[in-house]
Design an enzyme around this catalytic site. Structure first.
Site, PDB file in Angstrom:
ATOM      1  N   ARG A   1      -1.432  -5.941   3.510  1.00 32.39           N
ATOM      2  CA  ARG A   1      -2.167  -6.033   5.030  1.00 32.39           C
ATOM      3  C   ARG A   1      -1.233  -5.084   5.730  1.00 32.39           C
ATOM      4  O   ARG A   1       0.217  -5.142   5.886  1.00 32.39           O
ATOM      5  CB  ARG A   1      -1.969  -7.552   5.353  1.00 32.39           C
TER       6      ARG A   1
ATOM      7  N   HIS B   1       0.943 -10.813  10.389  1.00 35.20           N
ATOM      8  CA  HIS B   1       0.201 -12.075   9.745  1.00 35.20           C
ATOM      9  C   HIS B   1      -0.771 -12.495  10.878  1.00 35.20           C
ATOM     10  O   HIS B   1      -1.970 -12.900  10.475  1.00 35.20           O
ATOM     11  CB  HIS B   1       1.393 -13.177   9.594  1.00 35.20           C
TER      12      HIS B   1
ATOM     13  N   TYR C   1      10.568  -8.264   9.491  1.00 29.58           N
ATOM     14  CA  TYR C   1      10.730  -8.718   8.207  1.00 29.58           C
ATOM     15  C   TYR C   1      10.360  -7.758   7.243  1.00 29.58           C
ATOM     16  O   TYR C   1      10.580  -7.595   6.139  1.00 29.58           O
ATOM     17  CB  TYR C   1      10.103  -9.818   7.865  1.00 29.58           C
TER      18      TYR C   1
END
Lengths: 336, 354
Positions: free
Chosen positions: B252, B256, B265
């Site tokens: 992706r 999220h 991250y």
């Protein structure tokens, strides 16, 4: 209304009445199937499904893998797709792995989809203490499910009700948690009509008519309540109105109200833990029903299990409500 | 482990056909249709991110980068089959026939949002991770019991493979040979946690071995690998030959959800490399151009898709406010007294007639 299409009677224990209800419904509707651990060839660890595997075959009486979430989750998928699963969780204390499936799916799919998808399923499970069972086998966590929107909670206390309530639960268009008091599975045989009849959900039952004190209870506590009521009537002339609530969600408000208006004195008896127990909802219901509340002549008393984990069986008699404790509370509210 | 699960690929990131056995299947008509759907999915996703930024919808879950996995798997289903998506799979649900207006409504916090057109078996997006694998198994099992040839496809991500319901779903499907396809999109991250923290296993596909089930690992950004693999699995299930686990390896690009900041991250410059080397939409465009299928008329597609999306956004935005009845009237078929009274009391307090 309670309906009976047959008047022939047979003498059955509570668990035999459950088997009989399953048999009646399985023979009537091919979409109904039974699934769970050991429900097939073994006929269930308590024999609730005895003979059904032989009669209906392995496609309808289905031994599943040992996975509670799997049993409930796949039942949801089947129910959404037109079947009517009756899932057995072997003991109520083992239902927790399936809690997510019940809380986030079974009980709310109708809401989430504005009625497009529904989950007409029954979860049957033996519950309660007093049979010297191993750890975790004796839980009585009905309040976890009465608090949960979208599922009905039903508890029979005798063979007649067990059969009629289970048939009504299977016919209900929404999920029903059907709690079977294992302590009284074989407490005695009672007359049960052959064939199909229903006992409506949401309706309690007056087991003993009395003017002095209302005693509300359900499940395996019912025989204990009746015994205490009979003794205290004989010993002290206190006459109890003993009510088996039979359905814990939704509660039978009319029956509770009528009884409280009559007696003005209330004792609630359940074996589940006290804090957060269904007794709190009954007290709240009385509080919110003005004619009942204003009839009260004494604070409402409760007899319940303690707020401790249901113990190992060497201590379970101390955990469970006892006849003398019930009589003391009846006496207390009567003399208040 | 001796058994390996090589990544299946048909068209690579440069748009080269790497598996010539599929050459005849990639007709101009088919590839053009695929390109349209892929482009549409990407544009829809980007529009939703913008709508969220503008405060016109709530938190949104983007899927940009996963278009091939979603569109390819959904195209492998037939009209009557079942789809059990997650909250990131609107690329799949729209391809399978969900209402665009309703998908937008979902992200606007509306119950109508989960309603597919009548008769379309698209389940509401699963929010509790992996729980839907069991529903798909149950629904597929029910089809088998009814004697139909319908199948169910369950969508889930890499994080879901750590959940108990993943294992229970695969196990039940295996034991009862349910006609279900477990379609995993391994995009490398469960919010912030990389797959290395989900499992020590080298692949997700290999987990099928434990259930004596076919497990296939594919380039999830290669529409053709996804589509033909899913089609094989669907046909297999339809023929009564049981379930399949497909691991579509993808990525992706975005966060999220629109509430997440992926730069915390992972190195987001990785996206630039991937957009150049393995993008699912670009590779179809490259394939079409290299094989003489590109048509100048395709340049108009974007405009047409944009108009359709804008029209659906308009429908979503002009929808009447959510009905209070939706709050109360669908908990049970017949509302018990507590809900009836709570509703009456609330409506009265708001001055609304029941």
């Amino acid at each position: 209304m309670e309906t009976a299409t047959q008047t022939l009677q047979k003498q059955l224990t509570l668990i035999q009445a459950i088997t009989d209800a399953l048999d009646v419904m399985l023979s009537e509707n091919e979409d109904i199937l039974v699934l769970g651990q050991d429900v097939g060839q073994n006929g269930g660890v308590f024999r609730a499904t005895e003979g059904l595997y032989e009669k209906y075959g392995e496609d309808r009486i289905i031994d599943t893998p040992l996975a509670e979430s799997g049993i409930i989750g796949t039942s949801i998928g089947m129910a959404v797709n037109g079947l009517r699963p009756v899932a057995e969780i072997q003991f109520f204390g083992f239902i927790y792995p399936a809690f997510n499936q019940i809380m986030t799916h079974a009980s709310r799919i109708r809401s989430r989809t504005l009625g497009r998808f529904t989950v007409p399923m029954v979860i049957r499970t033996p519950y309660g203490a007093g049979v010297r069972a191993p750890e975790i086998h004796s839980d009585s966590m009905e309040a976890l499910f009465t608090h949960m929107p979208g599922i009905k909670v039903v508890v029979p206390s005798n063979p007649y009700d067990a059969k009629g309530l289970l048939i009504a639960s299977i016919e209900d268009p929404d999920p029903v948690l059907f709690l079977e008091p294992m302590k009284i599975y074989r407490a005695g045989r009672k007359e049960v009509p052959e064939g199909k009849y229903t006992v409506p959900l949401g309706k309690g039952n007056v087991l003993k008519d009395g003017e002095d004190v209302s005693l509300f209870t359900w499940g395996a506590m019912v025989p204990l309540a009746m015994k205490a009521a009979e003794q205290i009537e004989k010993e002290q002339g206190i006459c109890c109105d003993v009510i088996d609530l039979r359905t814990l969600y939704p509660l039978d408000r009319d029956l509770i109200r009528e009884s409280v208006e009559k007696t003005g004195r209330v004792v609630i008896l359940h074996e589940a833990h006290q804090t957060g127990g269904v007794s709190g909802d009954i007290i709240s219901l009385i509080n919110d029903t003005e004619t009942a509340f204003l009839s009260l002549k004494a604070p409402i008393e409760k007899v319940t299990g303690f707020d401790v984990p249901v113990p190992m069986f060497s201590l379970e008699d101390h955990y469970l409500p006892k006849g003398d404790g019930i009589k003391q509370k009846i006496e207390h509210v009567y003399n208040y | 482990m001796d058994v390996t699960f090589p990544i299946k690929q048909i068209v690579n990131g440069d748009g080269d056909l790497v598996d010539a056995s599929y050459k005849d299947k990639l007709t101009k008509d088919f590839v053009t249709k695929v390109y349209q759907k892929m482009l549409f999915a990407r544009m829809f996703d980007r529009k939703c991110v913008n709508l969220q930024r503008q405060g016109r919808i709530g938190t949104y879950v983007p899927f940009e980068g996963q278009e091939a996995a979603q569109v390819g798997s959904a195209m492998a289903l037939s009209d009557d089959d079942w789809m059990f998506p997650t909250y990131r799979d609107h690329g799949a649900t729209l391809t399978f026939g969900h209402s665009m207006r309703n998908v937008l409504m979902y992200w606007n916090g509306r119950y109508e949002g989960v309603l597919p057109p009548k008769g379309k078996n698209i389940f509401p997006p699963a929010v509790p991770i992996a729980s839907q694998l069991l529903h798909a198994t149950g629904a597929a099992w029910a089809e088998k019991k009814k004697g139909t040839d319908r199948v169910a496809m369950a969508y889930f991500g890499d994080g879901a493979t750590s959940e108990g319901d993943f294992h229970e779903g695969l196990n039940f499907a295996s034991v009862f040979q349910a006609p279900v396809i477990f379609f995993n999109q391994n995009n490398g991250f469960a919010i912030s946690v990389p797959t290395a923290r989900q499992m020590h296993s080298k692949t997700i596909a290999q987990k099928a071995l434990a259930y004596d089930m076919d497990g296939v690992r594919i380039d999830g950004n290669d529409f053709f690998a996804v589509y033909f693999t899913a089609l094989d699995a669907v046909e297999k299930a339809r023929n009564g030959d049981g379930p399949t686990l497909i691991e579509a390896v993808t990525w992706r690009y975005g966060a999220h959800t629109t509430s997440d900041d992926p730069s915390k991250y992972r190195d987001q410059t990785e996206n630039d490399v991937r957009r150049e080397t393995s993008d699912p939409v670009t590779r179809i465009e490259r394939f079409m151009k290299a094989s003489g299928m590109w048509d100048e008329a395709l340049d108009e597609l974007e405009k047409k898709a944009s108009e359709e999306i804008e029209a659906a956004v308009g429908e979503m935005e002009k929808a009447a406010p959510a009905e209070l009845n939706h709050l109360f009237d669908y908990v049970f078929e017949t509302s018990p007294w507590p809900i009836r009274e709570q509703k009456d009391h609330y409506l009265k307090s708001r001055g609304v007639n029941a």
